[in-house]
Write a protein that holds these residues in place. Sequence first.
Motif, PDB file in Angstrom:
ATOM      1  N   GLY A  36       0.781  -1.227   0.000  1.00 38.36           N
ATOM      2  CA  GLY A  36       0.000   0.000   0.000  1.00 38.36           C
ATOM      3  C   GLY A  36       0.815   1.281   0.000  1.00 38.36           C
ATOM      4  N   HIS A  37       2.127   1.176   0.236  1.00 37.35           N
ATOM      5  CA  HIS A  37       2.927   2.407   0.368  1.00 37.35           C
ATOM      6  C   HIS A  37       4.334   2.246  -0.179  1.00 37.35           C
ATOM      7  CE1 HIS A  37      -0.079   4.325   2.921  1.00 37.35           C
ATOM      8  NE2 HIS A  37      -0.227   3.130   3.472  1.00 37.35           N
ATOM      9  N   PHE A  38       4.928   3.400  -0.474  1.00 37.90           N
ATOM     10  CA  PHE A  38       6.345   3.441  -0.848  1.00 37.90           C
ATOM     11  C   PHE A  38       7.103   4.307   0.153  1.00 37.90           C
ATOM     12  CE2 PHE A  38       4.233   2.507  -4.796  1.00 37.90           C
ATOM     13  CZ  PHE A  38       5.089   1.618  -5.425  1.00 37.90           C
ATOM     14  N   LEU A  39       8.284   3.844   0.561  1.00 38.33           N
ATOM     15  CA  LEU A  39       9.162   4.654   1.403  1.00 38.33           C
ATOM     16  C   LEU A  39      10.355   5.070   0.560  1.00 38.33           C
ATOM     17  CD1 LEU A  39       7.623   3.490   3.851  1.00 38.33           C
ATOM     18  CD2 LEU A  39       9.820   3.329   4.998  1.00 38.33           C
ATOM     19  N   ARG A  99       3.498   0.691  11.294  1.00 35.96           N
ATOM     20  CA  ARG A  99       2.717   1.906  11.541  1.00 35.96           C
ATOM     21  C   ARG A  99       2.070   2.415  10.262  1.00 35.96           C
ATOM     22  NH1 ARG A  99       4.543   5.840  15.998  1.00 35.96           N
ATOM     23  NH2 ARG A  99       5.426   4.414  17.540  1.00 35.96           N
ATOM     24  N   ILE A 100       2.843   2.438   9.200  1.00 34.06           N
ATOM     25  CA  ILE A 100       2.289   2.923   7.941  1.00 34.06           C
ATOM     26  C   ILE A 100       1.144   2.019   7.494  1.00 34.06           C
ATOM     27  CG2 ILE A 100       2.774   3.236   5.493  1.00 34.06           C
ATOM     28  CD1 ILE A 100       5.566   4.125   6.307  1.00 34.06           C
ATOM     29  N   ALA A 101       1.344   0.726   7.660  1.00 28.01           N
ATOM     30  CA  ALA A 101       0.300  -0.213   7.262  1.00 28.01           C
ATOM     31  C   ALA A 101      -0.970   0.019   8.055  1.00 28.01           C
ATOM     32  CB  ALA A 101       0.802  -1.648   7.452  1.00 28.01           C
ATOM     33  N   MET A 102      -0.823   0.434   9.322  1.00 29.81           N
ATOM     34  CA  MET A 102      -1.997   0.682  10.161  1.00 29.81           C
ATOM     35  C   MET A 102      -2.622   2.041   9.856  1.00 29.81           C
ATOM     36  SD  MET A 102      -2.175  -1.912  12.363  1.00 29.81           S
ATOM     37  CE  MET A 102      -2.901  -1.355  13.901  1.00 29.81           C
ATOM     38  N   GLY A 103      -2.057   2.800   8.943  1.00 29.99           N
ATOM     39  CA  GLY A 103      -2.575   4.129   8.651  1.00 29.99           C
ATOM     40  C   GLY A 103      -2.139   5.127   9.702  1.00 29.99           C
ATOM     41  N   ASP A 104      -1.052   4.813  10.399  1.00 28.98           N
ATOM     42  CA  ASP A 104      -0.617   5.602  11.541  1.00 28.98           C
ATOM     43  C   ASP A 104       0.724   6.258  11.233  1.00 28.98           C
ATOM     44  OD1 ASP A 104      -0.694   6.573  14.057  1.00 28.98           O
ATOM     45  OD2 ASP A 104       0.151   4.773  15.009  1.00 28.98           O
ATOM     46  N   GLY A 105       1.048   6.424   9.949  1.00 26.59           N
ATOM     47  CA  GLY A 105       2.362   6.932   9.599  1.00 26.59           C
ATOM     48  C   GLY A 105       2.360   8.430   9.378  1.00 26.59           C
ATOM     49  N   ALA A 106       3.565   8.994   9.353  1.00 29.78           N
ATOM     50  CA  ALA A 106       3.708  10.407   9.033  1.00 29.78           C
ATOM     51  C   ALA A 106       4.091  10.536   7.567  1.00 29.78           C
ATOM     52  CB  ALA A 106       4.769  11.021   9.930  1.00 29.78           C
ATOM     53  N   GLU A 107       4.150  11.795   7.072  1.00 27.28           N
ATOM     54  CA  GLU A 107       4.527  11.975   5.666  1.00 27.28           C
ATOM     55  C   GLU A 107       6.026  11.881   5.471  1.00 27.28           C
ATOM     56  OE1 GLU A 107       2.983  15.455   3.879  1.00 27.28           O
ATOM     57  OE2 GLU A 107       0.905  14.892   4.257  1.00 27.28           O
ATOM     58  N   ALA A 108       6.772  12.187   6.562  1.00 28.83           N
ATOM     59  CA  ALA A 108       8.233  12.160   6.437  1.00 28.83           C
ATOM     60  C   ALA A 108       8.854  11.846   7.787  1.00 28.83           C
ATOM     61  CB  ALA A 108       8.738  13.498   5.920  1.00 28.83           C
ATOM     62  N   TYR A 109      10.085  11.355   7.756  1.00 23.99           N
ATOM     63  CA  TYR A 109      10.806  11.030   8.986  1.00 23.99           C
ATOM     64  C   TYR A 109      12.248  11.471   8.834  1.00 23.99           C
ATOM     65  CZ  TYR A 109       6.935   7.819   9.973  1.00 23.99           C
ATOM     66  OH  TYR A 109       5.708   7.281  10.210  1.00 23.99           O
ATOM     67  N   PRO A 123      11.361   2.276  14.732  1.00 23.44           N
ATOM     68  CA  PRO A 123      11.810   0.974  14.225  1.00 23.44           C
ATOM     69  C   PRO A 123      10.683   0.179  13.562  1.00 23.44           C
ATOM     70  CG  PRO A 123      11.940   1.076  16.635  1.00 23.44           C
ATOM     71  CD  PRO A 123      11.557   2.430  16.168  1.00 23.44           C
ATOM     72  N   ASP A 124       9.445   0.391  14.020  1.00 22.37           N
ATOM     73  CA  ASP A 124       8.332  -0.355  13.444  1.00 22.37           C
ATOM     74  C   ASP A 124       7.597   0.464  12.389  1.00 22.37           C
ATOM     75  OD1 ASP A 124       7.455   1.499  15.190  1.00 22.37           O
ATOM     76  OD2 ASP A 124       5.870   0.250  16.055  1.00 22.37           O
ATOM     77  N   VAL A 125       8.370   1.277  11.626  1.00 17.65           N
ATOM     78  CA  VAL A 125       7.737   2.210  10.699  1.00 17.65           C
ATOM     79  C   VAL A 125       6.809   1.491   9.708  1.00 17.65           C
ATOM     80  CG1 VAL A 125       9.775   2.129   9.210  1.00 17.65           C
ATOM     81  CG2 VAL A 125       8.182   4.021   8.995  1.00 17.65           C
ATOM     82  N   LEU A 126       7.202   0.301   9.240  1.00 18.98           N
ATOM     83  CA  LEU A 126       6.376  -0.375   8.233  1.00 18.98           C
ATOM     84  C   LEU A 126       5.019  -0.762   8.798  1.00 18.98           C
ATOM     85  CD1 LEU A 126       9.147  -2.522   6.558  1.00 18.98           C
ATOM     86  CD2 LEU A 126       7.950  -0.560   5.581  1.00 18.98           C
TER      87      LEU A 126
END
Lengths: 690, 110, 278
Positions: free
Chosen positions: C132-135, C247-257, C242-245
């Motif tokens: 669902g996302h690209f980093l 978090r993003i999958a849960m819809g809990d991510g930020a736009e940038a880090y 560390p668990d960024v993937l």
Amino acid sequence: MIGLFLGTLRWDDVTFVEFWRTPDLNNAIAAAAAGLLVLGVVATLILLTVRGWWRPLWRDWLTSLDHKKIGIMYVALALVMFARAVAEANVMRAHQATAALDAGLVAPDHFAELFSTHGTIMIFLVAMPLLTGIMNFVMPLQIGARDVSFPLLNAISLMLTAAAAGLVMVSLVLGHFSTGGWSGYPPYTGADISPGEGPDYWIWALTLSSIGSTLTGMNFAVTLYKRRVQGMHLFRMPLFCWTVLCTSILMIFAMAPLTLATLMLWLDRHAGFHFFTVGSGGDMMNFANLFWLFGHPEVYILILPAFGVWSEVFSTFSGKRLFGYLSLVYATMAIAVLSFTVWLHHFFTMGQSANVNAAFGIATMLIGVPTGVKVYDWLLTMMFGRVRLRVPMLFANYFLVTFLLGGVTGVLLANPTVDYGVHNSLFLVAHFHNMLIPGTLFAMLAAIHLWFPKAFGFRLHEGWGRAVFWLMAPGFLLAFMPLYAMGMMGGMRRTAYFSDPLFRPWLWAAEAGAVLILAGFAALVVQIVVSVRRRDALAVPAGDPWDGRSLEWLGPAPAFEFNFAGEPKVEDVDAFTALKAQGEAYRRQETYEDIEMPRNSAVPVVIGALAGLAAFAMVWQAWATAALAFAGVWAVVIGRSFVRDTERTIPAAEVEAAHRAWLADVAAATPVHRRDELTPENRGLAEEPL
Amino acid sequence: MSDDHDLPRSEDVGEAAERRQYIRGAVATLALTLAAFGLVGSGYVSGGTALVVLCTLAIVQIAAHFRFFLHIDLARSHRDDLQLILFTALIVALMVGGTVWILFDQHTRM
Amino acid sequence: MTPDRILPTCLLFFAVGAPAAAQEQGFLWAAGPVAEAQRAHFVSILWWMAVVTVPLLIGLPLILWRYRLNGGGGRYRRDWGASPLAEVAIWSVPVVVVGFLAWNLWHATLSLDPYRPLGPDPLEVQAIAAEGHFLFLYPDEGIVTVDRLLLDADRTARLKLTSVDVLRSVMVPRLAGQIYAMPGMTTELNLAAFAPGTYAGLNTQYSGPLFPEERFETEALPETNWHARIEATRDGAGPLPPDVLQRIAMGDGAEAYLAADADLFARIAAPSSHGAHR
């Protein structure tokens, strides 16, 4: 204990139960499809019982080893599977067209299941059985043989294919099919990401059908080498037989990597192997490599018999010798060999060196040469002819034009540079449908129209045939031209919904095209019913409705069970035309001999049923059932090898009687001019053209 | 049906002779198989040597199958049979050679 | 649309006359040197193929009309099956055409190899394709962006690709072609834009139910804006968890880090991180 026999199969896996628990639109569609299947099966069973057709079905068809009947059963199987797969195409396009507005018709996983079954069915259970059926029916007749070399093996191939079809059909009712597409790439289809029964359905359906096709390939190749009648040198074989020979050889070599790849994937999934697991020394790229090592020759397995059919159609309906016979033979051979040198073009984008890509790209483009030669040979076949646009000829000329477009897009895709931009896109989807619909499907429809009279003794209704053509031809354009466009605008295949609203009109156009193709199929069914009803007016007992040119037209329609009363004389490529010109086509024989034909056998049915059961049990991890069924298959094979009395004799008197009855039909028929070949006067005797 | 494609000549040599040929073949191929497993299992050969030895044994195995079970030898080989074997060799070479080329190239790049 | 674009559009879009030009997404609407070369190559092939296709399109209706059964004026020669002259022509013309096309193919493939750098000192980016996302990791700038690729329009870019779980394929159609992103492996893709702009990027390979959402925006910014944007992103971003993937999958991510974890890409792309279990 029950687990050993039922495996992981549970009530909840039944599609109807799933709908009962969660009654939404998605599950309703799944349950409706499953319900249609169950109803269809029940209706068939009732019909067979009420009409008392069980005995004839068993005695005359299922246990028959006659190549003609096996061929017809292949075609019937393919048409049933086509109905499902084309309906799925309609559901997918309707979903995509409506998904931009709301959720669409089906859930994302269900959509993935649809494109996976659509592809798997169309390739392995529609295209392959269709062409195997036509080859089965026509090839032995064309080379003057009584049957294929291994009639029992032939029936076993059919029953294995039918078992594969059954397995895919069962997945409608019990559990789910794979969501990994027809190519089933790991790691997506691996146990970690797709733990359910889906990929196993795919693995075992492909395994069954690929084993069946391998056996068919061997059988046909041996038949063509060993069973040609006296005088039928290789270079006097009709072009269709050449394409059958090349296709059979491709089948022998190409199916093995597929069987291997699917079995290796199964070992990865269930036995802890790591063939395609990167971390443990495996390599997923090797799956792509093995799959396309099969997949590309497969493309030519699908198209070469079509080329053979077109060659017969163009020359028959132009009333003229095929132009460039030798060119066409060498072009066919060249395509067959080249088809083993191009598989990498299915994964130009996997990151290998540019020179590897360039080499395989050039090899791919080289195929354009023999293909281009064929197109012009067909064009020149019509030159100096007397062209009659009957239904097969309509399809053939439509094919010539659309094939140009498919050829151009094929050359485009052969260029890695272009492929980087349109790989995986709807442009690619449009390209291969462009080859497979006007190429393979329409060729098989043309073949059905051409050879139906030989199989059943009467012609198909021409008017309804035209309806099939005029629904399917624009249907194809409407369904796939928009896909070329969408593909070049960044639309990707296997996408459940396009958020870009500008795609919507294109999607509706594609859906309209899919509806037309479905309607064309309905017209085909109507055509068959109408033709059966009017079979007396359409009957061609003398056996030669189209002024045919090769040996299959010698003899009555429907053909003798033993194909030929004596050994036909062959002195030319157009053997039957030569016989007619010499006035020897309808001559009485001085003597008749006893004919040995293979006895009916229930072995293929039993092997097919047990192999299907074994595969089904493997899908559900019911190891005990699988082991028993598998042991049963081999027990039957070994048991059969002790049966010595496998042939029966048709006495000379019976042969003579049948032959004389046909000659009486010929004597009763008036020769018709080609102008009148669609009238009831056409009883299958052609007037000598001036 | 025609005279010029009759059955392989081995049909004529008589049942006893043919049985002897099959038995010789069975012994030869079994010995080759056992040799392959034995050499590796006993640890007598390993690494690159094992690869060479196993490939050699495999090729001899193929030749034995052709000779004893498929009745193909150089002396009375049918022309059709020889053509088919050469064609098979070509296709296998294309498939294996291409695969090795592709996979090694990919291996060095990722 | 320039004439070069009209040709393929007309040839391939003749079924429906929809406003194709409005949807500038594919490589025909090239916005970078690679896509432009692809488009030119595409068009040149169409012209070359016309040598083979046009005679058939002209000849077919003529022959069908002249040699029709009812009333056709052509001579009937039922045994005409060979003509050395015609055979030579129908073999040699495709051979010549394919010869030229093969020559073109060889050069185009080598010069447009996605691994080949497009200019000196490219911007290094590491792309991780996940469900669902690209980093996008910028090792020299020390930041991570999610579903957005920030390019300096005056500089070429070199992407290292990998995927978390399944095979994916990364493409920015208007800039360049695609290359697979595979778990446990690293592949490469070079990008360049003619001018600043926003270009759609996507995964082209089916990867699961979230496949249609696996898209990203590629923003090519003028050099000064790009530097400012990177600074602003760095100021606004928190550290990479560390668990960024997950978090993003849960819809809990930020736009940038902020990329404190310089090894993230290397760890995901390492073969040993995949499938060693079961």
